[in-house]
Design a protein around this motif. Structure first.
Motif, short mmCIF file in Angstrom:
data_model
loop_
_atom_site.label_atom_id
_atom_site.label_comp_id
_atom_site.label_asym_id
_atom_site.label_seq_id
_atom_site.Cartn_x
_atom_site.Cartn_y
_atom_site.Cartn_z
N GLU A 220 0.83 -1.21 0.00
CA GLU A 220 0.00 0.00 0.00
C GLU A 220 0.86 1.27 0.00
OE1 GLU A 220 -4.25 -0.42 2.11
OE2 GLU A 220 -2.59 -1.01 3.41
N GLY A 221 1.90 1.27 0.82
CA GLY A 221 2.76 2.44 0.88
C GLY A 221 3.49 2.70 -0.42
N PHE A 222 3.99 1.61 -1.04
CA PHE A 222 4.69 1.78 -2.32
C PHE A 222 3.72 2.20 -3.42
CE2 PHE A 222 7.90 -1.00 -0.28
CZ PHE A 222 9.02 -0.23 -0.53
N ALA A 223 2.48 1.69 -3.40
CA ALA A 223 1.50 2.07 -4.41
C ALA A 223 1.21 3.57 -4.35
CB ALA A 223 0.21 1.27 -4.21
N ALA A 224 1.07 4.10 -3.13
CA ALA A 224 0.84 5.54 -2.99
C ALA A 224 2.07 6.31 -3.47
CB ALA A 224 0.53 5.86 -1.53
N ARG A 225 3.24 5.79 -3.20
CA ARG A 225 4.48 6.46 -3.61
C ARG A 225 4.60 6.53 -5.13
NH1 ARG A 225 10.33 4.60 -1.17
NH2 ARG A 225 11.68 5.91 -2.47
N HIS A 226 4.14 5.47 -5.82
CA HIS A 226 4.20 5.43 -7.29
C HIS A 226 2.98 6.08 -7.94
CE1 HIS A 226 7.83 3.09 -7.60
NE2 HIS A 226 7.35 2.10 -6.85
N GLY A 227 2.02 6.54 -7.14
CA GLY A 227 0.83 7.17 -7.71
C GLY A 227 -0.12 6.19 -8.38
N MET A 228 -0.12 4.94 -7.95
CA MET A 228 -1.00 3.93 -8.54
C MET A 228 -2.44 4.18 -8.11
SD MET A 228 1.50 0.63 -7.86
CE MET A 228 0.39 -0.57 -8.60
N LYS A 229 -3.39 4.00 -9.03
CA LYS A 229 -4.80 4.18 -8.70
C LYS A 229 -5.23 3.09 -7.71
CE LYS A 229 -6.26 6.52 -12.92
NZ LYS A 229 -7.20 6.50 -14.07
N ARG A 230 -5.93 3.52 -6.67
CA ARG A 230 -6.29 2.62 -5.59
C ARG A 230 -7.11 1.42 -6.06
NH1 ARG A 230 -4.88 0.96 -0.48
NH2 ARG A 230 -6.70 0.22 0.63
N GLU A 231 -8.11 1.66 -6.88
CA GLU A 231 -9.00 0.57 -7.31
C GLU A 231 -8.24 -0.48 -8.11
OE1 GLU A 231 -13.09 0.21 -9.91
OE2 GLU A 231 -12.81 1.97 -8.63
N ALA A 232 -7.39 -0.03 -9.04
CA ALA A 232 -6.62 -0.98 -9.84
C ALA A 232 -5.60 -1.72 -8.98
CB ALA A 232 -5.92 -0.24 -10.98
N PHE A 233 -5.00 -1.01 -8.03
CA PHE A 233 -4.03 -1.64 -7.13
C PHE A 233 -4.67 -2.73 -6.29
CE2 PHE A 233 -2.60 -1.43 -2.65
CZ PHE A 233 -1.40 -2.11 -2.79
N VAL A 234 -5.82 -2.44 -5.70
CA VAL A 234 -6.50 -3.42 -4.85
C VAL A 234 -6.89 -4.64 -5.66
CG1 VAL A 234 -8.60 -3.84 -3.51
CG2 VAL A 234 -7.31 -1.72 -3.18
N GLU A 235 -7.42 -4.44 -6.86
CA GLU A 235 -7.80 -5.59 -7.69
C GLU A 235 -6.59 -6.46 -8.02
OE1 GLU A 235 -10.01 -6.44 -11.99
OE2 GLU A 235 -9.88 -4.40 -11.17
N ARG A 236 -5.46 -5.84 -8.23
CA ARG A 236 -4.24 -6.58 -8.55
C ARG A 236 -3.72 -7.36 -7.34
NH1 ARG A 236 1.34 -3.47 -10.37
NH2 ARG A 236 2.75 -5.28 -10.34
N MET A 237 -3.95 -6.83 -6.14
CA MET A 237 -3.40 -7.44 -4.94
C MET A 237 -4.29 -8.51 -4.32
SD MET A 237 -0.41 -6.22 -4.37
CE MET A 237 -0.18 -6.83 -2.70
N VAL A 238 -5.49 -8.72 -4.83
CA VAL A 238 -6.42 -9.67 -4.21
C VAL A 238 -5.80 -11.03 -3.95
CG1 VAL A 238 -8.50 -11.03 -4.68
CG2 VAL A 238 -8.57 -8.55 -4.90
N PRO A 239 -5.05 -11.62 -4.88
CA PRO A 239 -4.48 -12.95 -4.59
C PRO A 239 -3.51 -12.97 -3.41
CG PRO A 239 -4.41 -12.48 -6.95
CD PRO A 239 -4.76 -11.20 -6.27
N ARG A 240 -2.93 -11.83 -3.04
CA ARG A 240 -1.95 -11.79 -1.96
C ARG A 240 -2.53 -11.28 -0.65
NH1 ARG A 240 2.99 -12.86 -3.49
NH2 ARG A 240 3.82 -12.04 -1.52
N MET A 241 -3.82 -10.97 -0.63
CA MET A 241 -4.46 -10.46 0.57
C MET A 241 -4.88 -11.60 1.50
SD MET A 241 -7.04 -7.47 -0.66
CE MET A 241 -6.57 -6.18 -1.80
N THR A 242 -4.90 -11.29 2.80
CA THR A 242 -5.52 -12.20 3.75
C THR A 242 -7.03 -12.02 3.65
OG1 THR A 242 -5.55 -10.60 5.55
CG2 THR A 242 -3.55 -11.92 5.29
#
Length: 495
Positions: A220-242
Motif C-alpha cells: 500500500e505504501g509503495f502504491a501511494a508512492r508510485h501514484g498507482m490508482k487505488r482501485e486498480a491496485f486493490v484488484e491486482r493485490m487480491v491474490p496476496r491479501m488475507t
C-alpha cells in the motif's frame, strides 16, 4: 455471595478470592482500553491498570493461568508483560509454569501484537534471561523471518537487538546467511538479495511491477508512492491479501460492500467475525443475499457448537438490539454482532426445533437487525420464561431501562418463589465492560454473569459463570483454572 459448602472466616476469604478472580476474568475478556457506548477510553484504561496490578500482586498464580482462558489479545499481552516485568516476585516453579503459558499464548497472538509487546518490554528495560529465551523461541518458530523483516521491520529489529539474537538461520524459512542482517541493519549495502521477498522490497522503490510481490500492507505504501490508482491496485493485490484484508478493502466503497469479496469463502469465517461483516452490510444487501449469509452463519455456528450441538435441550434467548448495542467509534456494532452470533450459536446448541429467540426490539428477522430503541429486558425475560425453557441465555450490556431494574426483579422473584429448585438454568453474558464497576454490569445477584467477547466462547463461559453463583468454593474454581491451563499448554494454545 453465599455458600452452603464453606463456613467461617476461611470460607468467606475463599469466596472473596473467587469473586476477585471472576471480576478480573470478566474484565480480561471484555475490556480493551477503548471507548464503549457509555464509558470513555481513559476510564477503561485506569480501571484495567488497577485490576491488573491488584490481581498480579494478590493472585499471581491466577493472573498467569488467565492466559489459558478466552481473554482478549489486549489483556493477554498485558498479562505477559506483567509477568515478565515482575519476574522477581515468582518462585522458580512459578516461573517455569508461567513460561509454558506465555509461550502457548504468544503462539496464539497475532504477530503484530507480539512485536508491539516486544517493543514495550524493550522500552521498560525488561531484559532478563527468561524474557530473552521467550523472544528467541517465538522468533525461531516464525514461518518466514524474511516475511517478518518486510512486514514488521521495526518490530523484528527491536526484538533482535533486545534479545541479542543471531540472524543467521532465524525462523523456519530463513533467508541466506547475512542477507537478513544486511536488510535490517545495513539497507543498501547489497546490490540485490537472493531471497525473493527481500529483493522485491528493494525493487519496489523504483519498479511498479515489484509492488505486487509484497504483502498487501507493505505494498500500500509503495502504491501511494508510485501514484498507482487505488482501485486498480486493490484488484491486482487480491491474490496476496488475507481474508480480513479482502473484507476491509471491500468495505472501502462508499455504498458499502454489496457483493461477497473476491476470494473469500464466508462459510469458513469465524462466527463473530462473520456477524460483524454481515452487520456492515446495508439492509437491502442483507435481504438480497439472505440465503448466502444465513447459510454461512449457520455453518459457522455448527462449527462453534462442536460436540455440544443439540445438547442444550429447550433454549430461550433474550438478545439485546437496543440503541446501545451500536457500540462506539472504536468498537462499532460489536455488542450487536455478539448478540447476532449468539443467536445462531444457541440455535445450533438447542435441541432441533426447541429454540426461542426474543430480541428487545421485537424483531423476528435477525438477519436485518439494527441497533434501535430502549432496552426492555424485563418484559422479554418474562416472555422467555413463559416458554418453560431448560436454559435461558441473556445477551445484553445489562442496562435495563424500560423500566429500569425490571429484569433484575423478575429474575429475583423467579429464583426465590417460582423456581427455587433451578429447573431452568439462567445465565447472563455481557459483551461490554463497565469501568466504574470494575466488571461487566449484572442484572441480578441470583443470576450468574460472564463477560463475553466472541460468541464462539459461549459454552466455556457458561461453564465458568456457575462459579459466580456462590454455590461452589474457591477450591473448585482453582481446580477448573488448573485444568484449563494444563489443556492449553498441552495443545500449544489451540482453541
Amino acid at each position: 455471595m453465599t455458600t452452603g459448602t464453606t463456613t467461617g472466616a476461611e470460607g468467606r476469604a475463599g469466596l472473596v478470592a473467587a469473586e476477585d478472580v471472576l471480576l478480573f476474568v470478566n474484565a480480561a475478556i471484555t475490556a480493551t482500553g477503548q471507548r464503549e457506548f457509555r464509558t470513555q477510553a481513559y476510564r477503561q484504561r485506569l480501571s484495567l491498570d488497577f485490576l491488573h496490578a491488584y490481581v498480579r500482586v494478590n493472585y499471581r498464580r491466577v493472573y498467569a493461568t488467565s492466559l489459558a482462558l478466552d481473554i482478549n489479545d489486549h489483556n493477554a499481552a498485558r498479562i505477559v508483560r506483567g509477568l515478565l516485568e515482575h519476574a522477581a516476585d515468582a518462585s522458580v516453579e512459578e516461573r517455569r509454569a508461567e513460561g509454558a503459558l506465555i509461550a502457548a499464548r504468544l503462539a496464539k497472538l497475532p504477530p503484530q501484537r507480539v512485536y508491539r509487546l516486544f517493543r514495550e518490554l524493550r522500552a521498560a528495560r525488561v531484559n532478563n534471561r527468561r524474557t530473552r529465551a521467550i523472544m528467541r523461541d517465538w522468533l525461531a518458530a516464525r514461518p518466514d523471518a524474511a516475511h517478518d523483516a518486510v512486514k514488521y521491520r521495526a518490530g523484528l529489529k527491536t526484538a533482535v537487538r533486545h534479545a541479542h539474537l543471531r540472524l543467521d538461520g532465524l525462523g523456519t524459512g530463513a533467508a541466506p546467511d547475512g542477507e537478513l542482517g544486511a536488510f535490517l541493519f545495513r539497507p543498501g549495502s547489497l546490490p540485490r538479495y537472493a531471497h525473493r521477498l527481500l529483493d522485491a522490497w528493494r525493487r519496489a522503490h523504483y519498479e511498479q511491477g515489484a509492488v505486487g510481490e509484497l504483502p498487501f500492507t507493505v505494498a500500500e505504501g509503495f502504491a501511494a508512492r508510485h501514484g498507482m490508482k487505488r482501485e486498480a491496485f486493490v484488484e491486482r493485490m487480491v491474490p496476496r491479501m488475507t481474508r480480513l484484508e479482502r473484507l476491509r478493502t471491500q468495505g472501502e466503497r462508499a455504498d458499502g460492500p454489496p457483493d461477497p469479496p473476491a476470494g473469500v469463502d464466508l462459510t469458513v469465517m469465524p462466527l463473530t467475525r462473520l456477524a460483524l461483516y454481515v452487520l456492515s452490510l446495508g439492509r437491502q444487501a442483507r435481504a438480497r443475499r439472505r440465503e448466502e449469509l444465513t447459510g454461512a452463519l449457520r455453518a459457522a455456528a455448527r462449527r462453534a457448537a462442536g460436540p455440544h450441538a443439540g445438547s442444550w435441550g429447550r433454549v430461550a434467548a433474550v438478545l439485546d438490539d437496543s440503541y446501545s448495542s451500536s457500540g462506539s467509534g472504536e468498537k462499532r456494532r460489536r455488542p450487536l454482532a455478539v448478540a447476532l452470533a449468539c443467536h445462531f450459536l444457541l440455535e445450533a446448541l438447542a435441541a432441533p426445533g426447541a429454540y426461542t429467540p426474543l430480541w428487545t426490539t421485537g424483531t423476528s428477522d435477525p438477519l436485518l437487525v439494527v441497533p434501535w430503541g430502549p432496552t426492555p429486558l424485563g418484559t422479554r425475560v418474562v416472555d422467555a420464561l413463559e416458554h418453560g425453557p431448560d436454559r435461558l441465555v441473556i445477551v445484553s450490556d445489562g442496562w435495563d431501562n424500560a423500566p429500569p431494574g425490571l429484569a433484575g426483579e423478575v429474575l429475583r422473584v423467579w429464583r426465590a418463589r417460582i423456581d427455587p429448585d433451578r429447573r431452568t438454568a439462567v445465565v447472563h453474558v455481557n459483551p461490554v465492560y463497565d469501568a466504574d464497576g470494575f466488571d461487566v454490569r449484572r442484572l441480578s445477584a441470583s443470576v450468574p454473569t460472564a463477560g463475553i467477547r466472541d460468541a464462539e466462547d459461549l459454552p466455556a463461559l457458561v461453564e465458568i459463570a456457575r462459579f459466580s453463583e456462590g454455590r461452589t468454593g474457591s477450591a473448585e474454581l482453582y481446580a477448573y483454572l488448573d485444568r484449563r491451563a494444563a489443556r492449553f499448554t498441552e495443545t500449544g494454545g489451540a482453541r
